[in-house]
Design a protein around this motif. Structure first.
Motif, PDB file in Angstrom:
ATOM      1  N   GLU A 139      30.745  62.479  43.164  1.00  0.00           N
ATOM      2  CA  GLU A 139      29.542  61.844  42.646  1.00  0.00           C
ATOM      3  C   GLU A 139      29.495  60.397  43.109  1.00  0.00           C
ATOM      4  N   LEU A 140      28.370  60.026  43.684  1.00  0.00           N
ATOM      5  CA  LEU A 140      28.150  58.639  44.059  1.00  0.00           C
ATOM      6  C   LEU A 140      27.424  57.952  42.919  1.00  0.00           C
ATOM      7  N   GLU A 173      25.161  54.832  41.672  1.00  0.00           N
ATOM      8  CA  GLU A 173      24.213  53.858  42.203  1.00  0.00           C
ATOM      9  C   GLU A 173      23.750  52.935  41.082  1.00  0.00           C
ATOM     10  N   GLU A 207      33.165  67.970  46.822  1.00  0.00           N
ATOM     11  CA  GLU A 207      31.984  67.396  46.181  1.00  0.00           C
ATOM     12  C   GLU A 207      32.413  66.234  45.280  1.00  0.00           C
ATOM     13  N   ARG A 229      24.568  60.736  41.816  1.00  0.00           N
ATOM     14  CA  ARG A 229      24.120  61.849  42.655  1.00  0.00           C
ATOM     15  C   ARG A 229      25.322  62.479  43.330  1.00  0.00           C
ATOM     16  N   LYS A 230      25.229  63.770  43.530  1.00  0.00           N
ATOM     17  CA  LYS A 230      26.336  64.505  44.146  1.00  0.00           C
ATOM     18  C   LYS A 230      26.251  64.392  45.657  1.00  0.00           C
ATOM     19  N   LYS A 231      27.415  64.358  46.280  1.00  0.00           N
ATOM     20  CA  LYS A 231      27.521  64.228  47.726  1.00  0.00           C
ATOM     21  C   LYS A 231      28.751  64.995  48.183  1.00  0.00           C
ATOM     22  N   LYS A 282      31.828  65.148  50.619  1.00  0.00           N
ATOM     23  CA  LYS A 282      32.661  64.312  51.489  1.00  0.00           C
ATOM     24  C   LYS A 282      33.612  65.223  52.246  1.00  0.00           C
TER      25      LYS A 282
END
Length: 72
Positions: A22-23, A25, A20, A4-6, A8
């Motif tokens: 990507e995290l 998971e 931007e 998912r994009k986040k 920072k």
């Protein structure tokens, strides 16, 4: 594994970079985490800002200048 994009924020001196990433998971206890490439990207931005090379830092995202606000 899900991604998912986040956004920072990298704060260095009077500047903040909005980047931007990507995290990643998964089912491990380390989740969520950054990819190695995104971690290096954040380090590169921080180093570019430290050296005053805002043009290089701006290749990765938006750069903001922080200024104190008059306070009474």
């Amino acid at each position: 594994m899900k991604q998912r994009k986040k956004v920072k924020y990298v704060h260095e001196g009077p500047y903040v970079a909005e980047v931007e990433v990507e995290l990643l998971e998964d089912d491990t206890g380390w989740s969520p985490y950054l990819s190695v490439d995104d971690a290096y990207k954040l380090d590169d931005i921080r180093e570019a800002i430290r050296q005053g090379d805002l043009e290089a830092a701006a290749k990765y995202g938006r750069i903001y200048e922080l200024r104190p606000v008059a306070h009474q």
